[in-house]
Motif scaffolding. Structure first.
Motif, mmCIF file in Angstrom:
data_model
loop_
_atom_site.group_PDB
_atom_site.id
_atom_site.type_symbol
_atom_site.label_atom_id
_atom_site.label_comp_id
_atom_site.label_asym_id
_atom_site.label_seq_id
_atom_site.Cartn_x
_atom_site.Cartn_y
_atom_site.Cartn_z
ATOM 1 N N ILE A 58 -0.627 -66.334 -37.806
ATOM 2 C CA ILE A 58 -1.823 -66.340 -38.650
ATOM 3 C C ILE A 58 -1.545 -65.392 -39.824
ATOM 4 N N PRO A 59 -1.741 -65.865 -41.061
ATOM 5 C CA PRO A 59 -1.336 -65.056 -42.221
ATOM 6 C C PRO A 59 -1.843 -63.617 -42.190
ATOM 7 N N GLU A 60 -3.096 -63.398 -41.788
ATOM 8 C CA GLU A 60 -3.629 -62.025 -41.769
ATOM 9 C C GLU A 60 -2.828 -61.153 -40.802
ATOM 10 N N GLU A 61 -2.422 -61.750 -39.679
ATOM 11 C CA GLU A 61 -1.662 -60.968 -38.689
ATOM 12 C C GLU A 61 -0.263 -60.663 -39.214
ATOM 13 N N VAL A 62 0.319 -61.637 -39.923
ATOM 14 C CA VAL A 62 1.637 -61.383 -40.528
ATOM 15 C C VAL A 62 1.501 -60.242 -41.543
ATOM 16 N N GLY A 63 0.407 -60.252 -42.287
ATOM 17 C CA GLY A 63 0.170 -59.176 -43.254
ATOM 18 C C GLY A 63 0.115 -57.820 -42.573
ATOM 19 N N GLY A 121 16.177 -51.291 -48.596
ATOM 20 C CA GLY A 121 15.800 -50.946 -49.972
ATOM 21 C C GLY A 121 14.558 -51.723 -50.372
ATOM 22 N N GLU A 122 14.505 -52.147 -51.634
ATOM 23 C CA GLU A 122 13.312 -52.864 -52.120
ATOM 24 C C GLU A 122 13.426 -54.372 -51.932
ATOM 25 N N HIS A 123 14.521 -54.833 -51.345
ATOM 26 C CA HIS A 123 14.749 -56.276 -51.148
ATOM 27 C C HIS A 123 14.729 -56.526 -49.635
ATOM 28 N N LEU A 124 13.552 -56.932 -49.122
ATOM 29 C CA LEU A 124 13.334 -56.990 -47.678
ATOM 30 C C LEU A 124 13.820 -58.302 -47.070
ATOM 31 N N HIS A 125 15.117 -58.521 -47.150
ATOM 32 C CA HIS A 125 15.676 -59.734 -46.557
ATOM 33 C C HIS A 125 17.139 -59.502 -46.195
ATOM 34 N N PHE A 126 17.729 -60.478 -45.536
ATOM 35 C CA PHE A 126 19.106 -60.347 -45.078
ATOM 36 C C PHE A 126 20.048 -60.117 -46.273
ATOM 37 N N CYS A 138 6.283 -61.834 -51.569
ATOM 38 C CA CYS A 138 7.070 -60.999 -52.493
ATOM 39 C C CYS A 138 7.495 -59.656 -51.925
ATOM 40 N N GLY A 139 7.087 -59.306 -50.694
ATOM 41 C CA GLY A 139 7.463 -58.006 -50.143
ATOM 42 C C GLY A 139 6.938 -56.885 -51.015
ATOM 43 N N VAL A 140 7.783 -55.865 -51.246
ATOM 44 C CA VAL A 140 7.355 -54.738 -52.082
ATOM 45 C C VAL A 140 7.771 -54.933 -53.537
ATOM 46 N N VAL A 186 0.838 -61.458 -48.070
ATOM 47 C CA VAL A 186 -0.348 -61.278 -47.236
ATOM 48 C C VAL A 186 -0.478 -59.832 -46.750
ATOM 49 N N SER A 187 0.433 -58.964 -47.180
ATOM 50 C CA SER A 187 0.351 -57.553 -46.790
ATOM 51 C C SER A 187 -0.266 -56.732 -47.925
ATOM 52 N N GLN A 188 -1.438 -56.163 -47.669
ATOM 53 C CA GLN A 188 -2.104 -55.352 -48.703
ATOM 54 C C GLN A 188 -1.253 -54.142 -49.068
ATOM 55 N N ASP A 189 -0.618 -53.501 -48.063
ATOM 56 C CA ASP A 189 0.198 -52.317 -48.371
ATOM 57 C C ASP A 189 1.354 -52.679 -49.295
ATOM 58 N N GLN A 190 1.981 -53.835 -49.044
ATOM 59 C CA GLN A 190 3.097 -54.251 -49.906
ATOM 60 C C GLN A 190 2.610 -54.490 -51.328
ATOM 61 N N ILE A 191 1.449 -55.151 -51.443
ATOM 62 C CA ILE A 191 0.931 -55.455 -52.785
ATOM 63 C C ILE A 191 0.596 -54.161 -53.531
ATOM 64 N N ALA A 216 -2.436 -62.840 -51.456
ATOM 65 C CA ALA A 216 -2.790 -64.266 -51.383
ATOM 66 C C ALA A 216 -1.964 -64.929 -50.296
ATOM 67 N N ASP A 217 -2.504 -66.021 -49.785
ATOM 68 C CA ASP A 217 -1.847 -66.770 -48.715
ATOM 69 C C ASP A 217 -1.121 -67.978 -49.312
ATOM 70 N N ALA A 218 0.166 -68.093 -49.002
ATOM 71 C CA ALA A 218 0.981 -69.194 -49.535
ATOM 72 C C ALA A 218 0.472 -70.558 -49.077
ATOM 73 N N GLU A 277 12.995 -65.662 -47.721
ATOM 74 C CA GLU A 277 12.748 -65.277 -46.323
ATOM 75 C C GLU A 277 11.262 -65.097 -46.009
ATOM 76 N N SER A 278 10.408 -65.899 -46.605
ATOM 77 C CA SER A 278 8.981 -65.807 -46.278
ATOM 78 C C SER A 278 8.482 -67.033 -45.511
ATOM 79 N N VAL A 279 9.062 -68.207 -45.746
ATOM 80 C CA VAL A 279 8.584 -69.385 -44.994
ATOM 81 C C VAL A 279 8.915 -69.267 -43.503
HETATM 82 C C1 LIG Z 1 10.953 -60.817 -44.890
HETATM 83 S S1 LIG Z 1 9.699 -60.420 -46.045
HETATM 84 C C2 LIG Z 1 10.476 -60.904 -47.553
HETATM 85 C C3 LIG Z 1 9.889 -60.189 -48.723
HETATM 86 C C4 LIG Z 1 10.484 -60.537 -50.090
HETATM 87 N N1 LIG Z 1 10.607 -61.950 -50.294
HETATM 88 C C5 LIG Z 1 11.838 -59.903 -50.260
HETATM 89 O O1 LIG Z 1 12.815 -60.644 -50.140
HETATM 90 O O2 LIG Z 1 11.891 -58.704 -50.503
HETATM 91 C C6 LIG Z 1 8.494 -61.719 -45.792
HETATM 92 C C7 LIG Z 1 7.349 -61.693 -46.789
HETATM 93 O O3 LIG Z 1 6.580 -62.903 -46.631
HETATM 94 C C8 LIG Z 1 5.223 -62.572 -46.751
HETATM 95 N N2 LIG Z 1 4.413 -63.645 -46.124
HETATM 96 C C9 LIG Z 1 4.457 -64.071 -44.851
HETATM 97 N N3 LIG Z 1 3.547 -65.061 -44.635
HETATM 98 C C10 LIG Z 1 2.916 -65.244 -45.833
HETATM 99 C C11 LIG Z 1 1.887 -66.123 -46.284
HETATM 100 N N4 LIG Z 1 1.307 -67.008 -45.463
HETATM 101 N N5 LIG Z 1 1.512 -66.039 -47.579
HETATM 102 C C12 LIG Z 1 2.079 -65.149 -48.432
HETATM 103 N N6 LIG Z 1 3.064 -64.293 -48.070
HETATM 104 C C13 LIG Z 1 3.482 -64.344 -46.785
HETATM 105 C C14 LIG Z 1 5.115 -61.227 -46.056
HETATM 106 O O4 LIG Z 1 3.913 -60.579 -46.368
HETATM 107 C C15 LIG Z 1 6.364 -60.549 -46.620
HETATM 108 O O5 LIG Z 1 6.074 -60.013 -47.876
#
Ligand SMILES: C[S@@+](CC[C@H](N)C(=O)[O-])C[C@H]1O[C@@H](n2cnc3c(N)ncnc32)[C@H](O)[C@@H]1O
Length: 284
Positions: free
Chosen positions: A10-15, A40-45, A85-87, A107-112, A133-135, A152-154
């Motif tokens: 659920i998007p809110e829980e992911v946030g 760092g500032e790029h939250l992915h692999f 967008c992460g941070v 969906v994370s307020q702290d990240q935004i 916002a929710d994708a 890495e968000s889907v």
């Molecule tokens: C692994 S992090 C990647 C962050 C960013 N893309 C980066 O590479 O630094 C996953 C991101 O997806 C976002 N996310 C997950 N589900 C989402 C949704 N339904 N709508 C918008 N963002 C979502 C999370 O809040 C988080 O910011």
């Protein structure tokens, strides 16, 4: 695993999960906090050219961001949507490298809050903006972006079709989409299934079957251009680097049986069936 997974994400829980991620970094202490577990500032692999290439996770993660930027082929005339967008690291780099205007959503307020602060304070103010916002229900009119990326968000959106449909709606015809995703690369050995399940469920993530992507893209108005399996450059080293951070912070655990540790990353290092893909598509 996609069909059988019980993850609802659920998007809110992911946030809230990502809000907590920031707090966990605080718990780890100043050094790890500053580097977000090494990301760092790029939250992915990360992406390493060779298995032993001597670069850290944060540098390798920036390299993967650059691979996405290069494939998106945008310039200063374009407005780009960053989905999840992460941070803000990738959006800021996109804006700086290409001159494009970038809107990031999470969906994370702290990240935004963090991304807005960085975006407003630097030389890119006015070229980047971030909003909660929710994708799956994008607050933008049809055809409002020239390009989109989802780094890495889907993985947190079990209903990939729905998010692709939303992205298709807000992209103008001809607009490009670049995303990365986790996929079922090969059968996972039975001994590894529990640790993979813990990783996915603990982080509210799912994997996909790669063959599902081309028809799914076509159905929602995309022309499929490229899918590359980049697992050999990404997964093993990223799990290794994350494990190092965890074991530094938890020195008392017995590392004999990595599959039963509280953190799944050490147990994931040798799971070759856990795949990582890079995909490029174009709105028709
Ligand atoms: C692994 S992090 C990647 C962050 C960013 N893309 C980066 O590479 O630094 C996953 C991101 O997806 C976002 N996310 C997950 N589900 C989402 C949704 N339904 N709508 C918008 N963002 C979502 C999370 O809040 C988080 O910011």
């Amino acid at each position: 695993m996609s069909g059988k997974s019980i993850v609802t994400a659920i998007p809110e829980e992911v946030g809230r999960l990502y809000d907590r991620f920031g707090e966990e970094c605080l718990d780890l202490g100043a050094a790890e906090e500053a580097s977000n577990f090494g990301f760092g500032e790029h939250l992915h692999f990360g992406y390493w050219e060779t298995p032993d290439e001597d670069i850290s996770l944060d540098i390798a993660a920036i390299r993967l961001t650059d691979m996405v930027i290069d494939r998106l082929k945008v310039d200063h005339t374009h407005h780009v949507l960053d989905i999840g967008c992460g941070v803000g690291g990738p959006a800021l780099r996109m804006a700086r490298r290409t001159g494009a205007r970038v809107t990031g959503i999470s969906v994370s307020q702290d990240q935004i809050t963090e991304a807005v602060a960085v975006g407003e304070s630097g030389d890119l103010a006015g070229r980047v903006d971030f909003r909660l916002a929710d994708a799956l229900d994008l607050p933008f009119p049809d055809d409002s972006f020239d390009a989109a990326f989802a780094l890495e968000s889907v993985i947190h959106m079990p209903d990939r079709r729905r998010v692709l449909q939303e992205i298709s709606r807000v992209l103008r015809p001809g607009g490009r989409l670049v995303l990365t995703d986790f996929f079922e690369r090969a059968p996972i050995p039975a001994v590894k299934l529990p640790v993979v399940k813990r990783l996915l469920e603990g982080s509210m993530m799912t994997t996909v079957k790669v063959e599902n992507y081309p028809p799914m893209l076509r159905d929602v108005g995309f022309m499929f251009e490229e899918i590359v399996d980049i697992s050999a450059h990404t997964t093993r080293r990223t799990f290794m680097e994350m494990s190092k951070v965890w074991t530094r912070a938890n020195p008392d655990f017995d590392l004999e049986d990595v599959n039963t540790l509280p953190d799944p990353c050490p147990g994931m290092v040798d799971v070759e069936g856990f795949g990582y893909l890079l995909l490029v598509a174009r709105r028709t």
